[in-house]
Design a protein around this motif. Structure first.
Motif, PDB file in Angstrom:
ATOM      1  N   LEU A 152       0.823  -1.207   0.000  1.00 15.79           N
ATOM      2  CA  LEU A 152       0.000   0.000   0.000  1.00 15.79           C
ATOM      3  C   LEU A 152       0.858   1.259   0.000  1.00 15.79           C
ATOM      4  O   LEU A 152       0.549   2.234  -0.696  1.00 15.79           O
ATOM      5  CB  LEU A 152      -0.920   0.009   1.223  1.00 15.79           C
ATOM      6  N   ASN A 203      -0.059   3.690  -3.019  1.00  9.16           N
ATOM      7  CA  ASN A 203      -1.013   4.761  -2.705  1.00  9.16           C
ATOM      8  C   ASN A 203      -0.649   6.127  -3.289  1.00  9.16           C
ATOM      9  O   ASN A 203      -1.540   6.848  -3.774  1.00  9.16           O
ATOM     10  CB  ASN A 203      -1.215   4.861  -1.197  1.00  9.16           C
ATOM     11  N   CYS A 230      -4.048  -2.682  -8.705  1.00  6.87           N
ATOM     12  CA  CYS A 230      -3.633  -2.085  -7.430  1.00  6.87           C
ATOM     13  C   CYS A 230      -4.366  -2.729  -6.260  1.00  6.87           C
ATOM     14  O   CYS A 230      -5.504  -3.184  -6.382  1.00  6.87           O
ATOM     15  CB  CYS A 230      -3.903  -0.583  -7.451  1.00  6.87           C
ATOM     16  N   GLY A 255      -6.623   0.287   4.385  1.00  6.32           N
ATOM     17  CA  GLY A 255      -5.633   0.933   5.246  1.00  6.32           C
ATOM     18  C   GLY A 255      -5.710   0.427   6.674  1.00  6.32           C
ATOM     19  O   GLY A 255      -6.743  -0.074   7.126  1.00  6.32           O
ATOM     20  N   SER A 304     -10.229   6.547   4.843  1.00  6.69           N
ATOM     21  CA  SER A 304     -10.819   7.286   3.724  1.00  6.69           C
ATOM     22  C   SER A 304     -12.287   7.606   3.953  1.00  6.69           C
ATOM     23  O   SER A 304     -12.976   8.060   3.034  1.00  6.69           O
ATOM     24  CB  SER A 304     -10.663   6.462   2.428  1.00  6.69           C
TER      25      SER A 304
END
Length: 215
Positions: free
Chosen positions: A16, A20, A38, A43, A197
């Motif tokens: 990540l 990111n 991806c 997270g 997020s």
């Protein structure tokens, strides 16, 4: 948390950290083109939040809509194992499921998770039984129809967590539509939690529907 789980999560988080910054710069077109390549994980902060939430609420039937490469699945499975629950994870890509299965095996959590391959909406339509906890984290344009298929299957007191309601900005329109849609449903209490997020955390209470009908 077992050292095997910690080690597997650390491997995911290293990936990540590499990906990111690149993902954050994607245009909508670039995101659509490269999203399958991806990790797009929830997270560590969000993962821990959901893990603690499951350990507190003690759901038996946990549904993950969008396995991706299995990062969030590890967090859900570790909590499910602690409370005697099970995770059903829905994913379109066989390759992603294979990757997630290998990581779950390495973490010692493979016995806690059942994968269902195929279109998530069709898989939800065929889902048999009540859902105590759901994580929605698939392509953002599918959030609303996903919730509509989860809603009739929610157990009393069930929780639904939807990721990415605040970030990244390219999803803002779809996420606003999702939040408004969910909050318009009978029996739903919902709040945006500023973790990671952004999580829209919704609780279903059958009693709220009965009370509203009586008024």
């Amino acid at each position: 948390m077992h050292s095997k789980v910690v080690e597997v999560l650390a491997e995911y988080e290293a990936r990540l950290a590499r990906e990111n910054p690149m993902v954050a710069e994607f245009t909508v077109a670039e995101y659509v083109e490269h999203r399958d390549e991806c990790l797009l994980g929830i997270g560590a902060e969000t993962g821990r939040f959901l893990n603690i939430l499951i350990k507190a609420a003690r759901p038996r039937a946990i549904v993950e809509v969008g396995t991706s490469y299995g990062y969030s699945t590890i967090w859900l499975a570790e909590a499910a194992a602690a409370v005697g629950g099970r995770v059903v994870s829905l994913e379109l890509s066989d390759a992603k499921i294979a990757f997630a299965q290998e990581r779950l095996l390495a973490a010692g959590l493979d016995s806690v998770v059942e994968f269902v391959a195929g279109d998530a909406l069709r898989s939800l339509e065929a889902f048999d039984g009540a859902i105590d906890f759901a994580l929605i984290d698939l392509w953002k344009e599918l959030y609303v129809p996903t919730f509509d298929r989860i809603y009739p299957r929610l157990a009393d007191g069930a929780l639904v967590a939807a990721d990415n309601v605040c970030l990244p900005p390219l999803h803002a329109e779809a996420m606003k539509a999702y939040v408004m849609h969910v909050r318009g449903h009978a029996g739903i209490e919902s709040v945006t939690v500023p973790v990671g997020s952004g999580i829209e955390l919704s609780r279903f209470a059958r009693s709220e529907i009965a009370d509203a009908a009586a008024r």
